[in-house]
Write a protein that holds these residues in place. Structure first.
Motif, mmCIF file in Angstrom:
data_model
loop_
_atom_site.group_PDB
_atom_site.id
_atom_site.type_symbol
_atom_site.label_atom_id
_atom_site.label_comp_id
_atom_site.label_asym_id
_atom_site.label_seq_id
_atom_site.Cartn_x
_atom_site.Cartn_y
_atom_site.Cartn_z
ATOM 1 N N LEU A 1 0.823 -1.214 0.000
ATOM 2 C CA LEU A 1 0.000 0.000 0.000
ATOM 3 C C LEU A 1 0.856 1.263 0.000
ATOM 4 O O LEU A 1 0.563 2.217 -0.732
ATOM 5 N N SER B 1 2.530 1.582 -3.446
ATOM 6 C CA SER B 1 1.506 1.932 -4.445
ATOM 7 C C SER B 1 1.129 3.406 -4.347
ATOM 8 O O SER B 1 1.036 4.093 -5.367
ATOM 9 N N LEU B 2 0.919 3.894 -3.132
ATOM 10 C CA LEU B 2 0.579 5.304 -2.941
ATOM 11 C C LEU B 2 1.723 6.203 -3.409
ATOM 12 O O LEU B 2 1.486 7.217 -4.071
ATOM 13 N N LEU C 1 1.377 8.986 -6.390
ATOM 14 C CA LEU C 1 1.681 10.409 -6.194
ATOM 15 C C LEU C 1 2.804 10.880 -7.116
ATOM 16 O O LEU C 1 2.742 11.990 -7.659
#
Length: 88
Positions: free
Chosen positions: A41, A44-45, A49
């Motif tokens: 997670l 991925s974030l 961004l």
């Protein structure tokens, strides 16, 4: 939304990201922490961004600078960073 642009972008980014330092960093973080989903997670974030930043900057640059000039600048920057990494 153009399916052609979607799939071309998806494949280009997917192939470019395979085996790069981002993937290696995610592998190392997972191996060290054992936190599979947390690392997934977070990575991925971070990628989302970073991609958003690239799209916004790219969209703005293309309004003022011709695409071929941006390609030369991007290529030159890529080479410069590579040389810097070797020299450093």
């Amino acid at each position: 939304m153009s399916k052609s642009v979607f799939w071309t972008t998806f494949v280009a980014v997917f192939v470019a990201e395979l085996g790069d330092k981002t993937q290696l960093a995610a592998m190392a973080a997972t191996a060290k922490s054992g936190e599979l989903w947390t690392v997934f997670l977070a990575a991925s974030l971070a990628l989302i961004l970073a991609t958003l930043l690239g799209v916004l900057v790219g969209g703005t640059l293309f309004k003022y600078i011709p695409p071929h000039t941006i390609k030369y600048i991007a290529g030159g920057s890529f080479i410069a960073v590579g040389i810097w990494m070797v020299v450093r």
